[in-house]
Write an enzyme that holds these catalytic residues in place. Structure first.
Site, PDB file in Angstrom:
ATOM      1  N   TYR A 143     -30.071  19.790  31.385  1.00  0.00           N
ATOM      2  CA  TYR A 143     -30.326  20.018  29.958  1.00  0.00           C
ATOM      3  C   TYR A 143     -30.373  18.742  29.118  1.00  0.00           C
ATOM      4  CZ  TYR A 143     -29.332  24.825  31.313  1.00  0.00           C
ATOM      5  OH  TYR A 143     -29.356  26.054  31.916  1.00  0.00           O
ATOM      6  N   ALA A 181     -28.749  32.482  28.559  1.00  0.00           N
ATOM      7  CA  ALA A 181     -28.637  33.479  29.636  1.00  0.00           C
ATOM      8  C   ALA A 181     -29.025  34.890  29.184  1.00  0.00           C
ATOM      9  CB  ALA A 181     -27.222  33.466  30.199  1.00  0.00           C
ATOM     10  N   HIS A 190     -37.097  27.324  26.072  1.00  0.00           N
ATOM     11  CA  HIS A 190     -36.105  26.952  27.094  1.00  0.00           C
ATOM     12  C   HIS A 190     -36.203  25.460  27.329  1.00  0.00           C
ATOM     13  CE1 HIS A 190     -35.244  31.088  27.852  1.00  0.00           C
ATOM     14  NE2 HIS A 190     -36.554  31.318  27.891  1.00  0.00           N
TER      15      HIS A 190
END
Ligand code: DQA
Length: 146
Positions: free
Chosen positions: A23, A77, A100
């Site tokens: 990330y 999630a 995302h």
């Protein structure tokens, strides 16, 4: 000024600390700051939120029904599990862009399915935190055409 909600799901409060190899090292506060700078340039007004609780995200989606032109959402999630977030987004009439940070399609197969994509007008995945800014640019160009 066009109002846009930028919503972030569970664990994104740990951005920068959590699995940085996936990330990146920017924090969510960095993402918010960069989004606000760009929103000012684009003439967009932002509400930027993060929650680890599904119901709170749903409440913000309901709030967005009152006047927002778009929702940019990284449901994290909940992307892969939440019919309730999909239902809430289906009750929102503006533009929905799903973001995302990672390329979910390159990852575990359970990340390949998104309930939110059934509603999203556009999906950005794998472009890092820049994806949020690209989503805002798209919202601004749609607002200019409206
Ligand atoms: C994510 C991808 C999801 O699969 C994951 O659960 C996240 C973050 C992303 O931004 O790449 O928490 O939405």
């Amino acid at each position: 000024m066009s109002l846009v909600y930028v919503l972030n799901g569970p664990n994104l409060n740990l951005l920068g600390k959590r699995q940085p190899e996936i990330y990146g090292s920017e924090t969510l506060a960095d993402v918010e700051r960069d989004c606000r700078v760009l929103a000012d340039e684009l003439g967009l007004s932002l509400r930027f939120h993060q929650s680890n609780h599904e119901g709170e995200i749903i409440d913000w989606i309901h709030e967005a029904r009152e006047g927002a032109v778009a929702i940019v959402i990284n449901p994290a999630a909940y992307t892969h599990t939440s019919v309730a977030i999909l239902d809430a987004l289906n009750a929102f009439e503006g533009t929905v862009i799903e973001v995302h940070i990672s390329n979910v399609h390159k990852r575990e197969s359970f990340r390949h399915h998104s309930f939110v994509s059934l509603r999203a007008d556009g999906v950005i995945a794998g472009l890092g935190t820049e994806g949020y800014r690209l989503a805002l640019r798209r919202v601004a160009s749609l607002a200019a055409k409206a």
